[in-house]
Design an enzyme around this catalytic site. Structure first.
Site, PDB file in Angstrom:
ATOM      1  CE  LYS A  53      -8.210   0.271  -6.479  1.00 18.81           C
ATOM      2  NZ  LYS A  53      -7.646  -1.051  -5.937  1.00 18.81           N
ATOM      3  CD  GLN A  97      -7.683  -3.723  -7.874  1.00 22.32           C
ATOM      4  OE1 GLN A  97      -7.121  -3.129  -7.586  1.00 22.32           O
ATOM      5  NE2 GLN A  97      -8.306  -4.361  -6.124  1.00 22.32           N
ATOM      6  CG  ASP A 120      -2.826  -0.613  -2.523  1.00 22.63           C
ATOM      7  OD1 ASP A 120      -3.975   0.696  -2.399  1.00 22.63           O
ATOM      8  OD2 ASP A 120      -2.543  -1.742  -3.384  1.00 22.63           O
TER       9      ASP A 120
END
Ligand code: NAD
Length: 284
Positions: A53, A97, A120
């Protein structure tokens, strides 16, 4: 024989376009777009995801602020970090995460992220907007799947779509996106009794189960489009939820694992971060 939908190629195109848009943003607003990434602990898969990422952010010109917290961090420590990033004017997006270590309540942490920084798309507000047919930030993986289908010009309107899996981060938003594209959608899960029969009726079959090679040849219709979201680590390496070799000659399109949905997820994270930044500038 199926056509392979190559997530590496499509995601590379998306990132190339994004690079130009991010550069135009920086020129116009005289600031960088900034993504905060939080990794708690040393889960090896999470470390790889975070590294990828950050690499993608670098490529498109988004500044990433990485925070690595130890495995034994407390709820308060993680909460405090998210709260400070929530308040930080410079930060456009916050990514925590998952999974978090056992002692940390994930929902509590995620709910501290303001919806406008939820890159997200996991928060109730963003999932709710999608359910209302008015999407804001959409979860990266299902968002990426829709981009793949559109890239291949696959007709969605009026088609039977079956999603196996009902998680809040993949299955449910996937079903809602397909519904918004005018598919007739069936969501299957671990308690579905006639799974094979339902799958055999799917023009578009999305597998998001987390069980290696679960979808066999007798579960797919001739000419179906098969999207494999699964990522399973086995002794034979990474495999999807679909028995790729077994269904390959029967279906019209298929995504490989690796190199299918995975790279798209990261590209859509970048797209979401860019869109969050635009919204924060009142420019979207
Ligand atoms: P999850 O464990 O939260 O959900 C799995 C779903 O599968 C559940 O809804 C469950 O009901 C269903 N299921 C389990 N066994 C089943 C069975 N026998 N029959 C029918 N349904 C069954 O997982 P998730 O977070 O939604 O992820 C699913 C898979 O996708 C995992 O392999 C995960 O690693 C992968 N994933 C990939 C990406 C990517 O970028 N490619 C992103 C997220 C998740």
């Amino acid at each position: 024989m199926a056509k392979i939908i190559d997530g590496k190629i499509i995601s590379a195109e998306i990132k190339e376009q994004l690079k130009k848009k991010v550069s135009a943003f920086t020129d116009k607003f005289n600031r960088k777009i900034s993504l905060a990434v939080i990794l708690v602990g040393e889960n090896p898969a999470s470390q790889v995801y975070v590294k990828n990422k950050i690499k993608a952010a670098e490529f498109v010109g988004i500044e990433s602020l990485a925070f690595y917290l130890p495995e034994d961090s407390t709820q308060e420590q993680v909460n405090d970090l998210v709260l400070s990033l929530a308040k930080d004017e410079k930060v456009d997006g916050i990514l925590v995460q998952l999974p978090l270590p056992k002692q940390i309540n994930e929902d509590q942490v995620l709910n501290l992220i303001p919806a406008e920084k939820d890159v997200d798309g996991f928060l109730a507000e963003n999932l709710g907007n999608l359910a209302m047919g008015n999407p804001s930030t959409v979860a990266c993986t299902p968002f990426g799947v829709i981009q793949m289908l559109k890239h291949e010009n696959i007709e969605l309107c009026g088609k039977n779509a079956v999603v196996i899996g009902r998680s809040n981060i993949v299955g449910k938003p996937m079903a809602m996106l397909l519904l918004n594209e005018n598919c007739t959608v069936t969501v299957c899960h671990s308690k579905t009794s006639n799974l094979k029969e339902i799958c055999c009726n799917a023009d578009i079959l999305v597998a998001a189960i987390g069980k290696p090679l679960f979808v066999k040849e007798d579960m797919v219709k001739d000419g179906a489009v098969v999207i494999d979201v699964g990522i399973n680590r086995t002794e034979n390496g990474l495999v999807g939820d679909v028995d790729y070799k077994a269904v390959f000659d029967k279906v019209s399109y298929i995504t490989p694992v690796p190199g299918g949905v995975g790279p798209m997820t990261i590209a859509m994270l970048m797209e979401n971060t860019y869109n969050c930044a635009l919204r924060r500038q009142n420019a979207l």
